[in-house]
Design an enzyme around this catalytic site. Structure first.
Site, PDB file in Angstrom:
ATOM      1  N   ILE A  51     -20.399 -12.959 -54.172  1.00 45.18           N
ATOM      2  CA  ILE A  51     -19.422 -12.025 -54.771  1.00 45.18           C
ATOM      3  C   ILE A  51     -18.182 -11.841 -53.905  1.00 45.18           C
ATOM      4  O   ILE A  51     -17.233 -11.188 -54.312  1.00 45.18           O
ATOM      5  CB  ILE A  51     -20.057 -10.645 -55.081  1.00 45.18           C
ATOM      6  CG1 ILE A  51     -20.689 -10.015 -53.824  1.00 45.18           C
ATOM      7  CG2 ILE A  51     -21.039 -10.736 -56.221  1.00 45.18           C
ATOM      8  CD1 ILE A  51     -21.149  -8.576 -54.037  1.00 45.18           C
ATOM      9  N   ASP A 169      -8.249  -3.411 -38.601  1.00 44.49           N
ATOM     10  CA  ASP A 169      -7.878  -4.408 -39.626  1.00 44.49           C
ATOM     11  C   ASP A 169      -7.715  -3.720 -40.994  1.00 44.49           C
ATOM     12  O   ASP A 169      -8.323  -4.134 -41.978  1.00 44.49           O
ATOM     13  CB  ASP A 169      -8.941  -5.505 -39.683  1.00 44.49           C
ATOM     14  CG  ASP A 169      -8.446  -6.777 -40.376  1.00 44.49           C
ATOM     15  OD1 ASP A 169      -7.218  -6.918 -40.575  1.00 44.49           O
ATOM     16  OD2 ASP A 169      -9.284  -7.625 -40.727  1.00 44.49           O
TER      17      ASP A 169
END
Ligand SMILES: Nc1ncnc2c1ncn2[C@@H]1O[C@H](COP(=O)(O)OP(=O)(O)OP(=O)(O)O)[C@@H](O)[C@H]1O
Length: 264
Positions: A51, A169
């Site tokens: 996914i 991040d």
């Protein structure tokens, strides 16, 4: 089904040292399941449905029961990447916030291989929702809510955890959306905890010619790129870029001409 009986259940708060706690009290995930590799294979039906994927990992659909879905993040097998897995695991074990992806369990062979079982976020990541042509245009009210929820997650790791956590991040592909388009921050593989979030990494020495920097093009704070010093400000810079994406609908880094949104 036999695999579920083999799962080791334990109170992880007893096994973790130096855990960040919330200023509002001691906060840690109370119970997380440790799985064997056989369990992992059974949970993902032998990794039958991919996914998502990232630089360090592949994410597979997992089923806890016939109805409950989860996402299994399998880190690429290597000694170096195992450290990233351990970092992400240790941080997620300590975090509990409605806008941070929830850890349900994990696999760890203590050498090179690890996997995280996470709550499944069915609407995928924010980047796909903003920039994929096949997706519906995200309504303005959802965009405002996503920005607000993302900054609450960031405030939690910066201000409410001891020691503090810098995500390192922040970008739209690290913001996942639940069925109601509520946002959940994920991917703590670049995070810095406590003192290490305020100091220059050892790789950045006057004598070192090659500097390993973590960061995603279009989102990375120029101050971090210049100095290598990670701080809470780098997360706020990434957050600012995500807000620009939400407002403008443009990508942080144009796939066409390579132009950065912050320069537009
Ligand atoms: N819990 C989840 N539910 C649904 N999809 C997920 C989930 N976790 C990850 N994904 C999908 O997988 C993608 C990659 O996940 P993630 O950013 O955690 O991987 P990574 O290897 O750390 O990536 P990066 O290259 O950013 O370091 C996400 O952008 C998302 O599309």
């Amino acid at each position: 089904m036999a695999c579920f009986l083999n799962c080791v259940r334990f109170d992880v708060t007893k096994t973790i040292t130096d855990k960040p706690t919330s200023k509002e009290g001691s906060v840690a995930v109370s119970s997380v399941t440790r799985y064997s590799w056989d369990d992992v294979e059974a949970l993902t039906s032998n990794f039958s449905r991919l996914i998502g994927s990232g630089g360090y990992s592949s994410i597979y659909m997992a089923r806890l029961s016939s109805s409950a879905k989860a996402a299994l993040k399998v880190h690429v097998s290597s000694h170096r990447l195992y450290k990233i897995f351990r970092l992400e695991l240790d941080i997620l074990l300590r975090l509990q916030h409605p806008n941070i992806v929830k850890l349900l369990g994990y696999f760890d062979d203590s050498e090179e291989n690890g996997a995280l079982l996470l709550e499944y976020l069915p609407q995928g990541n924010l980047q796909e929702n903003l920039h994929s042509n096949s997706k519906q245009v995200l309504p303005w009210r959802n965009r405002v809510a996503i920005a607000f929820q993302l900054v609450q997650a960031i405030e939690h790791i910066h201000e409410k955890c001891i020691p503090q956590i810098v995500h390192g991040d922040i970008k739209s592909s690290n913001v996942l959306l639940d069925k109601n388009f509520n946002s959940k921050l994920c991917d703590f593989g670049s995070a810095k905890v406590g003192f290490s979030s305020m100091v220059q990494p050892s790789a950045i020495s006057p004598r070192s010619r090659h500097v390993t920097m973590v960061g995603s093009p279009g989102y990375t704070d120029p101050h971090y790129l210049r100095t290598g010093v990670a701080s809470k400000k780098m997360d706020m810079y990434g957050f600012g870029v995500v807000v620009l994406e939400l407002i403008s609908g443009k990508e942080a880094l144009s796939a066409g001409n390579g132009e950065m949104l912050v320069h537009v």
